[in-house]
Write a protein that holds these residues in place. Structure first.
Motif, short mmCIF file in Angstrom:
data_model
loop_
_atom_site.label_atom_id
_atom_site.label_comp_id
_atom_site.label_asym_id
_atom_site.label_seq_id
_atom_site.Cartn_x
_atom_site.Cartn_y
_atom_site.Cartn_z
N ALA A 216 0.67 -1.27 0.09
CA ALA A 216 -0.06 -0.21 -0.07
C ALA A 216 0.98 1.22 -0.04
O ALA A 216 0.58 2.42 -0.27
CB ALA A 216 -0.89 0.01 1.13
N ASP A 217 2.19 0.84 0.42
CA ASP A 217 3.09 2.35 0.49
C ASP A 217 3.72 2.45 -1.02
O ASP A 217 4.71 3.37 -0.88
CB ASP A 217 4.07 2.07 1.42
CG ASP A 217 3.50 2.57 2.82
OD1 ASP A 217 2.80 3.29 2.96
OD2 ASP A 217 3.82 1.95 3.96
N LEU A 218 3.36 1.76 -1.88
CA LEU A 218 4.11 1.69 -3.15
C LEU A 218 3.92 3.45 -3.80
O LEU A 218 5.02 3.87 -4.10
CB LEU A 218 3.35 1.05 -4.34
CG LEU A 218 3.76 -0.61 -4.26
CD1 LEU A 218 2.84 -1.15 -5.59
CD2 LEU A 218 5.21 -0.36 -4.94
N GLY A 219 2.71 3.97 -3.33
CA GLY A 219 2.72 5.60 -3.99
C GLY A 219 3.50 6.42 -3.23
O GLY A 219 3.70 7.47 -3.61
N HIS A 220 4.03 5.92 -2.01
CA HIS A 220 4.89 6.80 -1.32
C HIS A 220 6.52 6.60 -1.45
O HIS A 220 7.13 7.69 -1.48
CB HIS A 220 4.82 6.67 0.48
CG HIS A 220 3.53 6.85 0.85
ND1 HIS A 220 2.50 6.09 1.37
CD2 HIS A 220 2.82 8.16 0.94
CE1 HIS A 220 1.19 6.54 1.75
NE2 HIS A 220 1.56 7.96 1.38
N PHE A 221 6.91 5.52 -2.01
CA PHE A 221 8.15 5.11 -2.08
C PHE A 221 8.48 4.60 -3.26
O PHE A 221 9.58 4.42 -3.79
CB PHE A 221 8.52 3.97 -0.82
CG PHE A 221 8.37 4.53 0.39
CD1 PHE A 221 8.96 5.45 1.10
CD2 PHE A 221 7.40 4.00 1.24
CE1 PHE A 221 8.84 5.82 2.43
CE2 PHE A 221 7.13 4.44 2.70
CZ PHE A 221 7.99 5.12 2.98
N GLY A 222 7.53 4.26 -4.10
CA GLY A 222 7.72 3.76 -5.50
C GLY A 222 8.19 2.40 -5.45
O GLY A 222 8.06 1.68 -4.20
N LYS A 223 8.11 1.50 -6.50
CA LYS A 223 8.39 0.02 -6.61
C LYS A 223 9.71 -0.63 -6.02
O LYS A 223 9.60 -1.43 -5.41
CB LYS A 223 8.24 -0.37 -8.00
CG LYS A 223 6.99 -0.04 -8.36
CD LYS A 223 6.73 -0.79 -10.29
CE LYS A 223 7.77 0.26 -10.88
NZ LYS A 223 7.54 -0.31 -12.24
N ARG B 213 10.28 -3.45 -3.10
CA ARG B 213 10.59 -4.81 -3.64
C ARG B 213 11.77 -5.29 -2.67
O ARG B 213 11.82 -6.26 -2.33
CB ARG B 213 10.82 -4.72 -4.99
CG ARG B 213 9.36 -4.64 -6.01
CD ARG B 213 9.75 -4.47 -7.33
NE ARG B 213 8.84 -4.51 -8.13
CZ ARG B 213 8.61 -4.38 -9.68
NH1 ARG B 213 9.76 -3.82 -10.14
NH2 ARG B 213 7.45 -4.72 -10.29
N LEU B 214 12.77 -4.19 -2.71
CA LEU B 214 14.09 -4.46 -1.86
C LEU B 214 13.69 -4.79 -0.36
O LEU B 214 13.99 -5.94 0.07
CB LEU B 214 14.82 -3.31 -1.94
CG LEU B 214 15.62 -3.15 -2.95
CD1 LEU B 214 16.55 -1.76 -3.03
CD2 LEU B 214 16.98 -4.15 -3.31
N ALA B 215 12.69 -4.08 0.21
CA ALA B 215 12.54 -4.41 1.62
C ALA B 215 11.66 -5.78 1.72
O ALA B 215 12.01 -6.53 2.69
CB ALA B 215 11.38 -3.34 2.11
N TRP B 216 11.04 -6.13 0.76
CA TRP B 216 10.01 -7.12 0.94
C TRP B 216 11.15 -8.44 0.75
O TRP B 216 10.98 -9.49 1.37
CB TRP B 216 8.93 -7.48 -0.14
CG TRP B 216 8.21 -8.55 -0.47
CD1 TRP B 216 8.41 -9.48 -1.52
CD2 TRP B 216 7.54 -9.22 0.88
NE1 TRP B 216 7.55 -10.45 -0.96
CE2 TRP B 216 6.95 -10.35 0.19
CE3 TRP B 216 6.94 -8.98 2.08
CZ2 TRP B 216 6.02 -11.43 1.07
CZ3 TRP B 216 6.21 -9.74 2.74
CH2 TRP B 216 5.78 -10.89 2.37
N PHE B 217 11.75 -8.53 -0.57
CA PHE B 217 12.76 -9.72 -0.82
C PHE B 217 13.89 -9.83 -0.01
O PHE B 217 14.41 -10.87 0.09
CB PHE B 217 13.07 -9.67 -2.32
CG PHE B 217 11.80 -10.03 -3.23
CD1 PHE B 217 11.31 -11.23 -3.26
CD2 PHE B 217 11.00 -8.97 -4.04
CE1 PHE B 217 10.14 -11.56 -4.10
CE2 PHE B 217 10.20 -9.29 -4.84
CZ PHE B 217 9.54 -10.67 -4.94
#
Length: 492
Positions: A103-110, A114-118
């Motif tokens: 949901a924070d894609l709009g704040h930080f970008g892709k 992705r880095l934080a998740w993977f």
């Protein structure tokens, strides 16, 4: 966690929870800028800690890693379809929270997401869950609380403290999101104006809304007192999250089909698989409707009723104003046949309808019998797009006799600020001086009537919402020492 430390702590869990909640919501008015810099490091420590807990048990039972292969889950589902459907409601709770990250894609970008998740979130969560599985292979009785029973005795208290800090940080994201979403809903016209306070001089997105803050606090306290444990809240949380996922998937179809104009077959294929999965999770959680799942549905229903009542009430109110409206151009022509006394300065009349005579102007002429040297008739339009740039902020039309019709455009993420927007008039033949500018507003009192419109209870609700709405002056950032409000009664 405290109950694992000692059963004697059980009686203190609810009071401690309420104290932590109160402190969390009480600090919101001060903003999060000062402590926000600690959120990332604490969350990173949390993920590293839960990963290490998992690894310490995986080492003892490495066979748990076979669970990486999905054929075990597929085989279980094939052999036990009924049981599999029931446990979907529990399984989904293992991945809830991931949707908040995206949901924070709009704040930080892709890329950051992705880095934080993977690299952090998914590996840490996977190792922790596998560690819990390894613990249960060795000690099946640990099923009552496998997460905390993974930790050695000396680490229990620090783990409880760290978990509390991580939860507070996650809750902060929710509260901040509630403020920003409510502000956007107001600008889209589905809720009345509320008091909005900016908590940062640098970041316009950092806001505080007292009513939302304490309303959310009251609802959460109610949930804590009613359910009394996070496990009892699982049904409510599961239904809330899976229904949200189902709604998001449905909205995605409309975006790619009607917004992006993709072929129908591609749109169905792209969203259909997600829809089936989300529907399965939601259906499984609905089995727990009477075990607490009704709670988020009740809250959602109440909020929906408020929003639709406000939207419909505003439509009825605007229809009434439009029916009684006088055309502005014709009115000004008649006024200037025998013009009233002109006084120095600028009058800004705020009006909901472009081209209509504001009630404030009629009252001003009736009671004060004067007209300012410059007169601006300003309408604020909020659009269903996030941002509208300064180059498209104003529409200006000269009405003659130093009168102008001005339309100010805002997206639902823009901050309405009428004085700042009117500064863009410089060089267009209309110069405003802050010290000689007055803002005239119509303060309407809504009177519900029988017959037509909405149901009587909805009309009374709308009238109360309209009465309690915060003043337009504050919402539009008008200077307090330059605002004149003139009231009128309107029946709907």
């Amino acid at each position: 966690g405290l109950e694992v430390v000692s059963p004697h702590f059980k009686q203190y869990v609810i009071p401690i929870t309420l104290v932590v909640l109160f402190c969390l919501f009480a600090v919101q008015k001060r903003g999060t800028g000062g402590i926000g810099k600690f959120f990332g490091p604490i969350t990173l420590v949390w993920f590293i800690s839960i990963a290490l807990l998992g690894v310490s048990h995986i080492v003892g039972h490495p066979e748990i890693l076979w669970a990486l292969s999905p054929h075990h889950a597929l085989g279980f589902m094939w052999a036990n379809p009924g049981t599999s459907f029931i446990i979907l409601g529990a399984v989904v709770l293992c991945v809830t929270g991931a949707e908040a990250l995206y949901a924070d894609l709009g704040h930080f970008g892709k890329r950051p997401i992705r880095l934080a998740w993977f690299t952090v979130a998914m590996p840490a969560l996977t190792l922790n869950y596998f560690g819990q599985g390894a613990l249960l292979l060795a000690e099946p009785e640990a099923v009552k609380n496998p997460f905390y029973m993974m930790a050695p005795d000396w680490a229990l208290i620090p783990l409880v403290v760290l978990a509390t800090m991580a939860t507070v940080i996650a809750s902060q994201a929710l509260i901040t999101g509630a403020f920003s979403v409510t502000k956007q809903v107001i600008q889209l016209g589905y809720l009345p104006r509320l008091n909005i306070q900016h908590t940062s001089v640098r970041d316009t997105g950092q806001i505080y809304m007292p009513l939302v803050n304490w309303g959310l606090f009251a609802a959460i306290v109610l949930a804590v007192v009613m359910f009394r444990s996070s496990s009892n809240l699982a049904a409510a949380y599961g239904i809330a999250v899976t229904l949200d996922m189902l709604i998001t998937t449905t909205l995605t179809f409309f975006v790619i089909r009607y917004g992006w104009r993709y072929p129908l077959a591609l749109c169905i294929a792209a969203t259909g698989c997600f829809f089936v999965v989300d529907l399965a999770f939601f259906a499984s959680n609905m089995l727990k409707l009477f075990q607490g799942g009704w709670f988020p549905l009740l809250i959602g229903g109440i909020v929906f009723a408020f929003m639709m009542t406000w939207k419909e009430g505003r439509r009825l109110l605007n229809d009434k104003l439009r029916a009684d409206a006088i055309d502005l151009k014709d009115f000004l022509e008649s006024v200037f046949i025998s013009p009233p006394t002109r006084v120095d300065g600028t009058a800004v009349f705020l009006t909901a309808e472009t081209g209509a005579v504001p009630n404030a102007l009629l009252h001003n002429l009736k009671h004060n019998k004067v007209l300012h040297q410059q007169n601006l008739f300003v309408t604020v339009h909020n659009h269903e797009t996030p941002w509208i740039g300064l180059d498209k902020r104003l529409q200006v039309e000269s009405l003659g006799h130093d009168c102008w019709q001005v339309v100010i455009h805002y997206g639902f993420k823009n901050d309405p600020d009428v004085p700042r927007a009117l500064e863009l008039l410089r060089g267009r033949g209309c110069e405003l001086e802050a010290m000689t500018t007055s803002y005239f507003l119509s303060r309407d009192t809504v009177i519900p009537t029988m017959g037509g419109g909405m149901a009587p209870w909805r009309e009374k609700l709308f009238a109360q919402m309209h009465h309690n709405a915060s003043g337009a002056a504050d919402f539009l950032h008008l200077p307090n020492n330059a605002v004149v409000e003139l009231g009128s009664k309107i029946e709907i």
